[in-house]
Design a protein around this motif. Structure first.
Motif, PDB file in Angstrom:
ATOM      1  N   TRP B 263     -10.805  14.728  -2.311  1.00 53.33           N
ATOM      2  CA  TRP B 263     -10.481  13.516  -1.676  1.00 53.33           C
ATOM      3  C   TRP B 263     -11.898  12.966  -0.355  1.00 53.33           C
ATOM      4  CZ3 TRP B 263      -6.889  10.386   1.024  1.00 53.33           C
ATOM      5  CH2 TRP B 263      -6.103   9.437   0.588  1.00 53.33           C
ATOM      6  N   LEU B 264     -11.574  11.122  -0.804  1.00 56.12           N
ATOM      7  CA  LEU B 264     -12.497  10.451   0.491  1.00 56.12           C
ATOM      8  C   LEU B 264     -13.500  10.827   0.237  1.00 56.12           C
ATOM      9  CD1 LEU B 264      -9.240  10.595   2.878  1.00 56.12           C
ATOM     10  CD2 LEU B 264      -9.929   8.767   2.293  1.00 56.12           C
ATOM     11  N   LYS B 265     -14.383  11.242  -0.836  1.00 53.10           N
ATOM     12  CA  LYS B 265     -15.248  11.485  -0.566  1.00 53.10           C
ATOM     13  C   LYS B 265     -15.616  12.952  -0.545  1.00 53.10           C
ATOM     14  CE  LYS B 265     -16.232   6.390  -1.608  1.00 53.10           C
ATOM     15  NZ  LYS B 265     -16.520   5.204  -0.104  1.00 53.10           N
ATOM     16  N   LYS B 266     -15.184  13.510  -0.304  1.00 52.61           N
ATOM     17  CA  LYS B 266     -15.063  15.089   0.745  1.00 52.61           C
ATOM     18  C   LYS B 266     -15.967  14.937   1.683  1.00 52.61           C
ATOM     19  CE  LYS B 266     -15.229  17.383  -3.706  1.00 52.61           C
ATOM     20  NZ  LYS B 266     -16.035  17.892  -4.838  1.00 52.61           N
ATOM     21  N   ASP B 267     -15.415  13.903   2.407  1.00 49.62           N
ATOM     22  CA  ASP B 267     -16.070  13.227   4.001  1.00 49.62           C
ATOM     23  C   ASP B 267     -14.903  13.657   5.273  1.00 49.62           C
ATOM     24  OD1 ASP B 267     -16.839  11.622   5.955  1.00 49.62           O
ATOM     25  OD2 ASP B 267     -18.827   9.972   5.312  1.00 49.62           O
ATOM     26  N   THR B 268     -15.871  14.340   5.723  1.00 46.30           N
ATOM     27  CA  THR B 268     -14.428  14.845   6.838  1.00 46.30           C
ATOM     28  C   THR B 268     -14.469  13.673   7.992  1.00 46.30           C
ATOM     29  OG1 THR B 268     -16.188  16.979   7.111  1.00 46.30           O
ATOM     30  CG2 THR B 268     -14.467  16.610   9.300  1.00 46.30           C
ATOM     31  N   LEU B 269     -14.942  12.460   7.685  1.00 42.08           N
ATOM     32  CA  LEU B 269     -15.175  11.612   8.890  1.00 42.08           C
ATOM     33  C   LEU B 269     -13.771  10.729   7.889  1.00 42.08           C
ATOM     34  CD1 LEU B 269     -18.134  10.598  10.816  1.00 42.08           C
ATOM     35  CD2 LEU B 269     -16.003  11.251  11.942  1.00 42.08           C
ATOM     36  N   ASN B 270     -13.716  10.698   7.243  1.00 44.03           N
ATOM     37  CA  ASN B 270     -13.368   9.489   6.279  1.00 44.03           C
ATOM     38  C   ASN B 270     -11.491  10.387   6.210  1.00 44.03           C
ATOM     39  OD1 ASN B 270     -13.031   7.341   5.039  1.00 44.03           O
ATOM     40  ND2 ASN B 270     -14.407   8.003   3.223  1.00 44.03           N
ATOM     41  N   VAL B 271     -11.510  11.402   6.308  1.00 41.25           N
ATOM     42  CA  VAL B 271     -10.228  12.030   6.482  1.00 41.25           C
ATOM     43  C   VAL B 271      -9.440  11.813   7.942  1.00 41.25           C
ATOM     44  CG1 VAL B 271      -8.716  14.446   6.690  1.00 41.25           C
ATOM     45  CG2 VAL B 271     -10.595  13.921   4.337  1.00 41.25           C
ATOM     46  N   TRP B 272     -10.638  12.273   9.095  1.00 33.39           N
ATOM     47  CA  TRP B 272     -10.188  11.724  10.064  1.00 33.39           C
ATOM     48  C   TRP B 272      -9.917   9.769  10.545  1.00 33.39           C
ATOM     49  CZ3 TRP B 272      -8.836  15.096  14.635  1.00 33.39           C
ATOM     50  CH2 TRP B 272      -8.927  15.947  14.267  1.00 33.39           C
ATOM     51  N   THR B 273     -10.509   9.307  10.229  1.00 31.39           N
ATOM     52  CA  THR B 273     -10.295   7.710  10.152  1.00 31.39           C
ATOM     53  C   THR B 273      -8.444   7.458   9.677  1.00 31.39           C
ATOM     54  OG1 THR B 273     -11.386   5.682  10.320  1.00 31.39           O
ATOM     55  CG2 THR B 273     -11.149   7.012   7.851  1.00 31.39           C
ATOM     56  N   VAL B 274      -8.190   8.514   8.582  1.00 34.72           N
ATOM     57  CA  VAL B 274      -6.625   8.178   7.686  1.00 34.72           C
ATOM     58  C   VAL B 274      -5.894   8.862   8.718  1.00 34.72           C
ATOM     59  CG1 VAL B 274      -6.132   8.671   5.493  1.00 34.72           C
ATOM     60  CG2 VAL B 274      -8.080   7.506   5.077  1.00 34.72           C
ATOM     61  N   GLY B 275      -5.961  10.125   9.311  1.00 34.61           N
ATOM     62  CA  GLY B 275      -4.867  10.678   9.414  1.00 34.61           C
ATOM     63  C   GLY B 275      -5.025   9.881  11.159  1.00 34.61           C
ATOM     64  N   LEU B 276      -6.069   9.874  12.029  1.00 34.93           N
ATOM     65  CA  LEU B 276      -5.708   8.498  12.788  1.00 34.93           C
ATOM     66  C   LEU B 276      -5.223   7.337  12.791  1.00 34.93           C
ATOM     67  CD1 LEU B 276      -8.821  10.073  15.356  1.00 34.93           C
ATOM     68  CD2 LEU B 276      -7.157  10.822  14.985  1.00 34.93           C
ATOM     69  N   THR B 277      -5.314   6.696  11.748  1.00 35.27           N
ATOM     70  CA  THR B 277      -5.181   5.514  11.506  1.00 35.27           C
ATOM     71  C   THR B 277      -3.707   5.318  11.417  1.00 35.27           C
ATOM     72  OG1 THR B 277      -6.882   4.598  10.990  1.00 35.27           O
ATOM     73  CG2 THR B 277      -4.995   3.209  10.482  1.00 35.27           C
ATOM     74  N   ILE B 278      -3.603   6.950  10.608  1.00 32.63           N
ATOM     75  CA  ILE B 278      -1.752   6.156  10.204  1.00 32.63           C
ATOM     76  C   ILE B 278      -1.044   7.169  11.504  1.00 32.63           C
ATOM     77  CG2 ILE B 278       0.118   7.904   8.585  1.00 32.63           C
ATOM     78  CD1 ILE B 278      -1.698   6.501   6.888  1.00 32.63           C
ATOM     79  N   SER B 279      -1.514   7.860  12.144  1.00 35.34           N
ATOM     80  CA  SER B 279      -0.651   8.571  13.736  1.00 35.34           C
ATOM     81  C   SER B 279      -0.743   7.233  14.294  1.00 35.34           C
ATOM     82  CB  SER B 279      -1.532   9.646  14.065  1.00 35.34           C
ATOM     83  OG  SER B 279      -1.430  10.726  13.135  1.00 35.34           O
ATOM     84  N   PHE B 280      -1.837   6.318  15.089  1.00 30.89           N
ATOM     85  CA  PHE B 280      -1.162   5.985  15.905  1.00 30.89           C
ATOM     86  C   PHE B 280      -1.477   4.432  15.835  1.00 30.89           C
ATOM     87  CE2 PHE B 280      -3.616   8.866  17.229  1.00 30.89           C
ATOM     88  CZ  PHE B 280      -3.262   9.834  18.567  1.00 30.89           C
TER      89      PHE B 280
END
Lengths: 105, 557
Positions: B263-280
């Motif tokens: 998912w998320l175009k298999k892009d590492t930063l996309n996963v991070w940006t989703v995870g950090l947005t949800i967390s913070f």
């Protein structure tokens, strides 16, 4: 803004601040490490995250660790509550008593 | 207003909205398909509304001051508040969106699940007690506790209102489409119904009524989730292995549903940006932070967040079972797909289709009613937070310098509530055919990149100054919004360009560090006398945030 005329370097207040900071720092680091590691399993370490943990079902490391993170977060929440109720609140009462107020135990 | 008047009021309104001749003849684009009228859903939802209106009528008697309107006078118990926080936070997206994401993309959806629970545990330890000890009615009180600039408070009001309104648009559009889908109502009528009930709860009952609506919704959601999980597990002999095996056999991805990276175009930063947005983002949502101030003291705030974390963790585990279980139950089953091969009702209807498979029309009706109640609870919390930002933070503190007449402030709060109701309908209609992910992205980007750094630094960093907060906060706000505009959701899907300039879903992976760095940098560069006063005041703030001395008087509880 309500400024209270105090000296927060009093030993009782200092002990309270120090105890909370120490515990919160440790638990926060644990949570952030878990969050980081699990996000890595879903992204840059996706090959590791795709490792099966059982042959019986398509259950991978990233699925197990994701659920594990939820459980650890709950465990840390409960641990912090118990620690704060039994230890931190006593320090708070001491600090308040030292400053001559019994307000808001 | 008597209970009989309220019930008559409600029955008249129901008559109006269920009369086909009066229905607005609009259409809804996208993936929503209107469902047949479900009497179970209408009956359960009507019961919910009647119950909550009666609660509102009772609460109206106790809502006589700004303190009772904004924070229930600190009278909410920890368990009640924990339930209400869970009710305020878990939107329809949690039940419908998360199960749908697990259904379609598998394990990658977990990037939006576990960060939520981590965020709540962090919020408990880092924010809850200190916010209660320092705050009065809103999180802005905490950020500006020792920062003297009224301009900063205005900036925070803009951030807070932006989050509330962007989030409200997302909820209203989602509500309109969902209610059209679930109850067979037209879009405009659905939006007006939600706005009408939202305004009624907040206008008459303030925080007390809002709390009860959120508690009732949380209980219904937990019951629905537990029942669906139980019924789901009975199908697989209470074996999670068997459930996952069946899901892998049905899904087009096969066993790869639990292999990350699709998912998320298999892009590492996309996963991070989703995870950090949800967390913070969670920690920076103003309507959620406001709930920490509705209890009597910091100990109660701590217990509230612990209850909320526990409730949400259990619910998210239900979501995991329902999401993967739905694959095993309904993936590829022609009974749940239309002639075009699309899931009946649209992609977000996985949980409701699974409910129908598990418990027939009765469970479908129950879960539909719960979904409606979910939307109401969230929009009520948002409206109250928006009203508090304007009447307390802007009018009372900035314009009247803390000397506002409480009755005038209360009247203004109620007036703002009405205005927000009108705005919600207007924007709900305006954004009907837009991609609401845009506005939700903006809300979460501001919450995670501006509100969260400002709140955290104001509590923990003694060098923070008004100037640093103002300049750093404004810079981060502008860049966050710019990156969302340059992303695929706006640049390509709204503005029609071929390729996005900013390739990620959220801006947080860049703007969260930028927020912290810029606020700190500009604070360090601030050598003014005011900066020295503000930094010197940190010790008193630390003292109060730790001991709570002075908190009771300041909060007016």
């Amino acid at each position: 803004m309500v400024l209270v005329d105090i000296n927060s370097r009093r030993p009782e207040v200092h002990a309270l601040v120090k105890a909370r900071a120490k515990m919160v720092s440790i638990l926060t680091v644990i949570l952030l490490v878990l969050l980081t590691f699990n996000l890595m399993l879903l992204s840059s370490l996706s090959k590791l995250g795709a490792l099966p943990v059982t042959d019986a079902a398509p259950i991978t490391l990233s699925l197990v660790t994701s659920i594990f993170v939820i459980f650890v977060s709950v465990f840390i929440t409960l641990f912090y509550i118990i620690w704060a109720n039994t230890y931190l609140d006593k320090l708070t009462i001491k600090a308040r008593a030292a400053l001559g107020t019994g307000e808001q135990k | 207003m008597s209970p009989s008047h309220l019930i008559l009021y409600f029955v008249s309104f129901l008559t109006l909205i269920f009369t086909p001749s009066l229905a607005y003849a609009g259409s809804v684009e996208g993936e929503v398909t209107k469902q047949t009228f479900n009497p179970t859903a209408v009956a359960i939802f009507s019961g919910f509304v009647i119950l909550t209106l009666l609660i509102t009528w009772r609460a109206a008697k106790a809502t006589k001051s700004p303190g009772s309107f904004y924070t229930a006078g600190g009278s909410i118990t920890p368990l009640q508040n924990g339930l209400a926080i869970a009710g305020d936070f878990m939107s329809a997206a949690t039940l419908l969106g998360m199960t749908s994401l697990l259904f379609f993309v598998g394990i990658d959806a977990m990037a939006m699940v576990f960060p939520v629970i981590v965020a709540w545990a962090l919020s408990l330890m880092l924010i809850a007690e200190k916010l209660r000890n320092l705050g009065r009615f809103t999180f802005i009180d905490v950020v500006t506790y020792r920062l003297e600039s009224r301009g900063l408070r205005v900036l925070l009001v803009i951030c807070s209102l932006s989050v509330v309104i962007f989030y409200l648009i997302g909820q209203m559009v989602g509500a309109g489409k969902l209610i059209q889908l679930l109850f067979g109502l037209d879009y405009l009528i659905a939006v007006i119904t939600v706005a009408f009930l939202m305004v009624t709860y907040v206008f008459f009952g303030g925080m007390i009524a809002t709390t009860w609506v959120q508690m009732t919704k949380a209980l219904l959601l937990m019951c629905g989730g537990a029942l669906m999980t139980y019924l789901m597990m009975t199908r697989f002999g209470f074996s999670f292995n068997a459930l996952m095996q069946a899901a892998a056999e049905k899904h087009s991805l096969g066993a790869d549903i639990t292999s990350p990276g699709g998912w998320l175009k298999k892009d590492t930063l996309n996963v991070w940006t989703v995870g950090l947005t949800i967390s913070f983002g969670v920690i920076g949502l103003p309507h959620i932070l406001m709930r920490f101030l509705t209890v009597k003291d910091a100990v109660a705030a701590r217990s509230s967040v612990a209850y909320a974390t526990l409730i949400m963790a259990i619910f998210y585990l239900f979501v995991i079972v329902i999401g993967f279980g739905a694959i095993a139950l309904i993936w590829g089953d022609p009974r749940f797909y239309d002639s075009a091969g699309q899931l009946i009702g649209g992609r977000n209807m996985v949980a409701l289709n699974a409910a129908k498979e598990l418990g027939g029309d009765i469970l479908l009706g129950f879960m539909s009613a719960v979904t409606f109640a979910t939307i109401l609870a969230v929009v009520a919390g948002l409206t109250l937070s928006g009203a508090a930002s304007i009447s307390h933070d802007l009018y009372s503190v900035v314009m009247r310098k803390g000397q506002a007449d409480p009755k005038t402030e209360l009247r203004l709060s109620k007036f703002v509530t009405l205005i927000l109701g009108v705005i919600a309908v207007f924007l709900g209609v305006l954004f009907e055919k837009q991609n609401v992910l845009v506005v939700v992205s903006m809300a979460l980007a501001i919450a995670a990149s501006v509100n969260f750094p400002l709140l955290t630094l104001s509590i923990y960093w003694h060098r923070l100054t008004s100037w640093g907060a103002m300049i750093g906060g404004t810079l981060t706000l502008v860049i966050s919004l710019a990156l969302v505009i340059l992303s695929d959701n706006v640049w390509v899907k709204v503005l029609g360009h071929e390729q996005a300039i900013y390739p990620y879903v959220f801006s947080t992976v860049f703007t969260l560090p930028l927020g912290f760095a810029s606020i700190m940098l500009f604070s360090l560069l601030d050598r003014s006398k005011r900066a020295k006063r503000e930094q010197a005041a940190y010790e008193a703030q630390l003292f109060r945030s730790e001991t709570g001395i002075g908190a009771a008087e300041a909060s007016g509880h």
